[in-house]
Design an enzyme around this catalytic site. Structure first.
Site, PDB file in Angstrom:
ATOM      1  N   ASP A   8       0.839  -1.323  -0.011  1.00 52.58           N
ATOM      2  CA  ASP A   8      -0.004  -0.040  -0.115  1.00 52.58           C
ATOM      3  C   ASP A   8       1.006   1.207   0.100  1.00 52.58           C
ATOM      4  O   ASP A   8       2.202   1.338   0.285  1.00 52.58           O
ATOM      5  CB  ASP A   8      -0.828  -0.159   1.051  1.00 52.58           C
ATOM      6  CG  ASP A   8      -1.742   1.257   1.471  1.00 52.58           C
ATOM      7  OD1 ASP A   8      -2.192   1.490   0.428  1.00 52.58           O
ATOM      8  OD2 ASP A   8      -1.598   1.875   2.395  1.00 52.58           O
ATOM      9  N   CYS A   9       0.309   2.489  -0.379  1.00 48.27           N
ATOM     10  CA  CYS A   9       1.033   3.663  -0.258  1.00 48.27           C
ATOM     11  C   CYS A   9       1.072   4.287   0.991  1.00 48.27           C
ATOM     12  O   CYS A   9       1.879   4.665   1.833  1.00 48.27           O
ATOM     13  CB  CYS A   9       0.835   4.517  -1.366  1.00 48.27           C
ATOM     14  SG  CYS A   9       1.900   5.861  -1.753  1.00 48.27           S
ATOM     15  N   ASP A  10      -0.238   5.146   1.276  1.00 51.03           N
ATOM     16  CA  ASP A  10      -0.316   6.151   2.146  1.00 51.03           C
ATOM     17  C   ASP A  10      -0.223   5.279   3.451  1.00 51.03           C
ATOM     18  O   ASP A  10      -1.133   4.594   3.837  1.00 51.03           O
ATOM     19  CB  ASP A  10      -1.731   6.811   2.062  1.00 51.03           C
ATOM     20  CG  ASP A  10      -1.909   7.803   0.884  1.00 51.03           C
ATOM     21  OD1 ASP A  10      -0.795   8.408   0.682  1.00 51.03           O
ATOM     22  OD2 ASP A  10      -2.749   7.577   0.132  1.00 51.03           O
ATOM     23  N   ASP A 165      -1.396  -0.842   5.845  1.00 50.92           N
ATOM     24  CA  ASP A 165      -1.478  -0.193   7.325  1.00 50.92           C
ATOM     25  C   ASP A 165      -2.916  -0.022   7.640  1.00 50.92           C
ATOM     26  O   ASP A 165      -3.328   0.645   8.742  1.00 50.92           O
ATOM     27  CB  ASP A 165      -0.888   1.059   7.245  1.00 50.92           C
ATOM     28  CG  ASP A 165      -1.669   2.226   6.641  1.00 50.92           C
ATOM     29  OD1 ASP A 165      -2.049   3.302   7.044  1.00 50.92           O
ATOM     30  OD2 ASP A 165      -1.937   2.055   5.432  1.00 50.92           O
TER      31      ASP A 165
END
Length: 211
Positions: A8-10, A165
């Site tokens: 995932d990124c954010d 996250d």
């Protein structure tokens, strides 16, 4: 065993969750609505933007202008330029993980690329960036991870590891049948028994190499 790492990124690669939610605080304040950034972070981590805006507009009984989302994106982009940082320890962790890597995000491609570039993470992923807006599938739908894995050349879910996250993304990884590692900084309860939680990126290489 071959391994493909799907990040995932954010909130997983870049410490952007507070900035994204600060954008909501700023834009809704213009409408006379006061939001709490910490509550927003807890409630909406990993959600699709349209669903967040729909939920907030319903909660506060307000009709958002047609250009609200676009102007929100501008605010967030400006916050990124001045304040965005990589997640603590992520670069050192990535350096120790010599496996094919991709970013799989509910965010738009321009936002993902901006975040990676600002944080010096672009070279770890190259062109392997998958946006829900391009694929037409949003987490928690597991097909977003299935699509990314197959496009990377990995057709067996057991060869893929998801790093997330937020519970929305964790659900997507789990339901895709992939080993899912939950960067659980806020000690949230996860109902999926096979998901492994961890609290610091220094732990990540050991968890992946042991998988």
């Amino acid at each position: 065993m071959k391994k493909c790492l799907l990040f995932d990124c954010d909130g997983t690669l870049v410490d952007s969750e507070r900035l994204c939610n600060q954008g909501f605080v700023i834009k809704f304040a213009e409408l006379g609505i006061k939001l709490d950034v910490d509550l927003l972070m807890f409630k909406y981590r990993g959600w699709e933007l349209d669903k967040i805006l729909a939920d907030l507009s319903c909660e506060f009984d307000v009709r958002l202008p047609n250009d609200f989302a676009a102007k929100y994106r501008v605010v967030v982009a400006e916050l990124f330029e001045s304040e965005l940082r990589p997640i603590e320890g992520i670069k050192a962790a990535l350096d120790l993980l010599p496996y094919p890597k991709a970013v799989v995000s509910n965010g738009p491609i321009f936002k993902i690329k901006q975040a990676l570039e600002l944080c010096g993470l672009s070279d770890y992923f190259g062109s392997h960036i998958y946006s829900a807006y391009d694929i037409g599938i949003w987490k928690p739908d597991p097909r977003i991870y299935e699509f990314a894995a197959k496009d990377m050349g990995f057709f067996d879910s057991k060869d893929c590891i998801v790093i997330e996250d937020g519970l929305v993304g964790v659900e997507a990884g789990y339901k895709a049948g992939m080993q899912t590692l939950f960067y659980n900084r806020f000690n949230q309860t996860c109902v999926f028994s096979s998901v492994v939680s961890f609290n610091a990126m220094v732990e990540l290489p050991g968890l992946i190499n042991a998988s």
